[in-house]
Design a protein around this motif. Structure first.
Motif, PDB file in Angstrom:
ATOM      1  N   PRO A 287      -8.880 -16.379   1.196  1.00 44.82           N
ATOM      2  CA  PRO A 287      -8.882 -16.338  -0.268  1.00 44.82           C
ATOM      3  C   PRO A 287      -7.832 -17.292  -0.847  1.00 44.82           C
ATOM      4  N   ARG A 288      -8.090 -17.759  -2.045  1.00 46.65           N
ATOM      5  CA  ARG A 288      -7.089 -18.570  -2.755  1.00 46.65           C
ATOM      6  C   ARG A 288      -5.983 -17.639  -3.227  1.00 46.65           C
ATOM      7  N   CYS A 289      -4.739 -18.106  -3.105  1.00 49.01           N
ATOM      8  CA  CYS A 289      -3.592 -17.249  -3.417  1.00 49.01           C
ATOM      9  C   CYS A 289      -2.572 -17.974  -4.285  1.00 49.01           C
TER      10      CYS A 289
ATOM     11  N   GLU B  70      -0.755 -12.993  -5.227  1.00 47.09           N
ATOM     12  CA  GLU B  70      -2.045 -12.653  -5.824  1.00 47.09           C
ATOM     13  C   GLU B  70      -3.127 -13.398  -5.063  1.00 47.09           C
ATOM     14  N   ALA B  71      -4.136 -12.668  -4.600  1.00 51.70           N
ATOM     15  CA  ALA B  71      -5.233 -13.248  -3.824  1.00 51.70           C
ATOM     16  C   ALA B  71      -6.554 -12.983  -4.535  1.00 51.70           C
TER      17      ALA B  71
ATOM     18  N   PRO C  80     -13.122 -11.995  -4.930  1.00 56.48           N
ATOM     19  CA  PRO C  80     -14.282 -11.521  -5.684  1.00 56.48           C
ATOM     20  C   PRO C  80     -15.386 -11.031  -4.750  1.00 56.48           C
ATOM     21  N   GLY C  81     -15.938  -9.897  -5.093  1.00 53.85           N
ATOM     22  CA  GLY C  81     -17.041  -9.348  -4.311  1.00 53.85           C
ATOM     23  C   GLY C  81     -16.621  -8.655  -3.026  1.00 53.85           C
ATOM     24  N   VAL C  82     -15.342  -8.602  -2.738  1.00 48.63           N
ATOM     25  CA  VAL C  82     -14.860  -7.954  -1.523  1.00 48.63           C
ATOM     26  C   VAL C  82     -14.483  -6.516  -1.867  1.00 48.63           C
ATOM     27  N   GLU C  83     -14.943  -5.587  -1.059  1.00 49.36           N
ATOM     28  CA  GLU C  83     -14.607  -4.177  -1.257  1.00 49.36           C
ATOM     29  C   GLU C  83     -13.207  -3.923  -0.714  1.00 49.36           C
ATOM     30  N   ILE C  84     -12.476  -3.031  -1.346  1.00 48.22           N
ATOM     31  CA  ILE C  84     -11.098  -2.751  -0.948  1.00 48.22           C
ATOM     32  C   ILE C  84     -11.021  -2.242   0.493  1.00 48.22           C
TER      33      ILE C  84
ATOM     34  N   GLY D 200     -11.194  -7.956  -8.672  1.00 49.02           N
ATOM     35  CA  GLY D 200     -11.279  -8.949  -7.603  1.00 49.02           C
ATOM     36  C   GLY D 200      -9.977  -9.653  -7.285  1.00 49.02           C
ATOM     37  N   ILE D 201      -8.876  -9.212  -7.874  1.00 52.41           N
ATOM     38  CA  ILE D 201      -7.560  -9.802  -7.597  1.00 52.41           C
ATOM     39  C   ILE D 201      -6.700  -8.770  -6.880  1.00 52.41           C
TER      40      ILE D 201
END
Length: 158
Positions: free
Chosen positions: A49-51, A63-64, A67-71, A130-131
């Motif tokens: 992920p972009r951070c 901060e990463a 988006p669309g990723v479940e915790i 998503g963040i």
């Protein structure tokens, strides 16, 4: 006299017509450095992920974008001076007929070097829109003011 100048000119231009001259020009380290910079730039476009990492209120904040990723698909570790983000982003749905699919399923592992001492017992996380935010408080024991007593020596006069 003009013949002599023409001959000098021809001798000068002959060096530019050799293959070895142009190979030397295009094999120079400067060209390779430019190609390497361009390759690094374009390869970094797919980092996931972009951070962002920044300092705020005596904390290091990471901060990463996820988006669309479940915790429950994200794992966060702190190993020595590295923060490690691991997980899986599942975007492909097997029963769907796609007409355009630009977001692949992917697993990721990102390592971020932590440049300061942190208080490992007070780390906090938040995951919203998503963040993923990871709050790493500074280790205050390294920043405490410790008074140092000054010894005063009397000078002896003779």
């Amino acid at each position: 006299m003009e013949y002599e100048k023409l001959k000098q000119w021809m001798d000068l231009t002959n060096q530019y017509q050799t293959k070895s001259f142009w190979n030397d020009v295009f094999e120079s380290k400067q060209i390779h450095a430019t190609e390497e910079l361009a390759a690094n730039f374009f390869s970094n476009q797919d980092i996931f992920p972009r951070c962002d990492v920044f300092e705020e209120n005596e904390c290091l904040i990471v901060e990463a974008e996820l988006p669309g990723v479940e915790i429950n698909e994200i794992k966060v570790f702190l190993k020595q001076d590295e923060l490690i983000l691991k997980g899986e982003c599942k975007t492909i749905k097997p029963s769907i007929k796609y007409y355009l699919k630009e977001r692949p399923n992917r697993t990721f592992e990102k390592k971020i070097t932590i440049p300061v001492q942190i208080n490992r017992q007070e780390i906090q996380t938040h995951f919203k829109n998503g963040i993923l935010s990871i709050i790493l408080p500074f280790n205050q024991t390294d920043h405490e003011n410790i008074p140092i007593t000054l010894n005063h020596e009397e000078s002896s006069s003779s």
